[in-house]
Design an enzyme around this catalytic site. Sequence first.
Site, short mmCIF file in Angstrom:
data_model
loop_
_atom_site.label_atom_id
_atom_site.label_comp_id
_atom_site.label_asym_id
_atom_site.label_seq_id
_atom_site.Cartn_x
_atom_site.Cartn_y
_atom_site.Cartn_z
N ARG A 49 38.81 46.01 50.08
CA ARG A 49 38.80 46.09 51.53
C ARG A 49 38.15 47.41 51.95
NH1 ARG A 49 39.50 41.42 51.60
NH2 ARG A 49 41.11 40.18 52.62
N HIS B 216 30.60 40.88 52.74
CA HIS B 216 31.90 40.30 52.36
C HIS B 216 31.68 38.92 51.74
CE1 HIS B 216 36.44 40.62 53.38
NE2 HIS B 216 36.27 39.83 52.33
#
Length: 314
Positions: free
Chosen positions: A229, A277
């Site tokens: 993250r 991502h």
Amino acid sequence: MKAKDKITIICPIKRFANEWADSIRKQVPEFEVQIYPDDSDRESVEFVMAFDPQPGAFAHFPNLKVVASMGAGVRAILTEPGLPENVTVTKIVQPMHQRDMADFVLALTLSHLRKLPVFFKQQQEKVWKHHSFQRPEETTAGIMGIGAIGRVIGELFVKNGFKVTGWSRTEKKIAGIQTFYGNDQRNEFLSTAQVLVCILPLTDETTGILNKEVFAHLPKGAYLINVARGGHLVEKDLLESLESGQLSGAALDVFSEEPLPAGHPFWAHEKIFITPHNAGNTHPEAAFKKVLQNYYALKNGGEFVDVVDRKRGY
Ligand code: GLV
């Protein structure tokens, strides 16, 4: 009359919400599937699926019992203030997703070792120039977060001839991988990691863990891969460590703000490789089976699987 089976999806990323909704409708056509905020009859909803939920979304569902994450990471769900204490949160634990992540991290590592970005640039400039390279056998890959996904990454690296180490909060024993755990063993783990792969869960303890102090313990010229993250990384520390040469480069798949804003300095940085991502995809076709198992566990009484420990944060 038995109430209609119903799942509501809470996810502002339209592509992802639609992909899941289409797949659920295909797999269980008798279910009603709705996407927040274009949904209705929220009192009847006990089971939602979510990813990076819109602020305040959960508070609109007075009878919420289960939030099934559409991803492996659950920080955005757990930190949403509208999430009631007694709601069960589950996550995706899925071999195809784990394998996708491992393939991607291996591809990034080999690309770095074999200098593919350098050759790509040379081709654009029509330059014919040889470069030496480092082999897997000469390289230690350190997996920061050797949990369910980290282990699959580590094992793929072992198969490909790398020396592999792993670090986790609690002790793990994995064949072929030298493991370290806890804060006491962290610097020893870092001291050999020529490629540092972050796949930690994002928690209060791991927020900002990819910082100057950690980079300073790596061998000089280490390469950073973050597929966890964006909140793990202190962005200005990365820029400084690239500038000083302590890090030779970084591959980042996740960012504290996604999409990465157009003016962000990472975009144009020649030592940073950016992907949107995209390291893994929680395949709804395969992953929904366990979600459905949890749906029926709620309706009929039964054991939930892949439950998140809300205190621990993953
Ligand atoms: C992706 O980021 C996931 O949480 O699965």
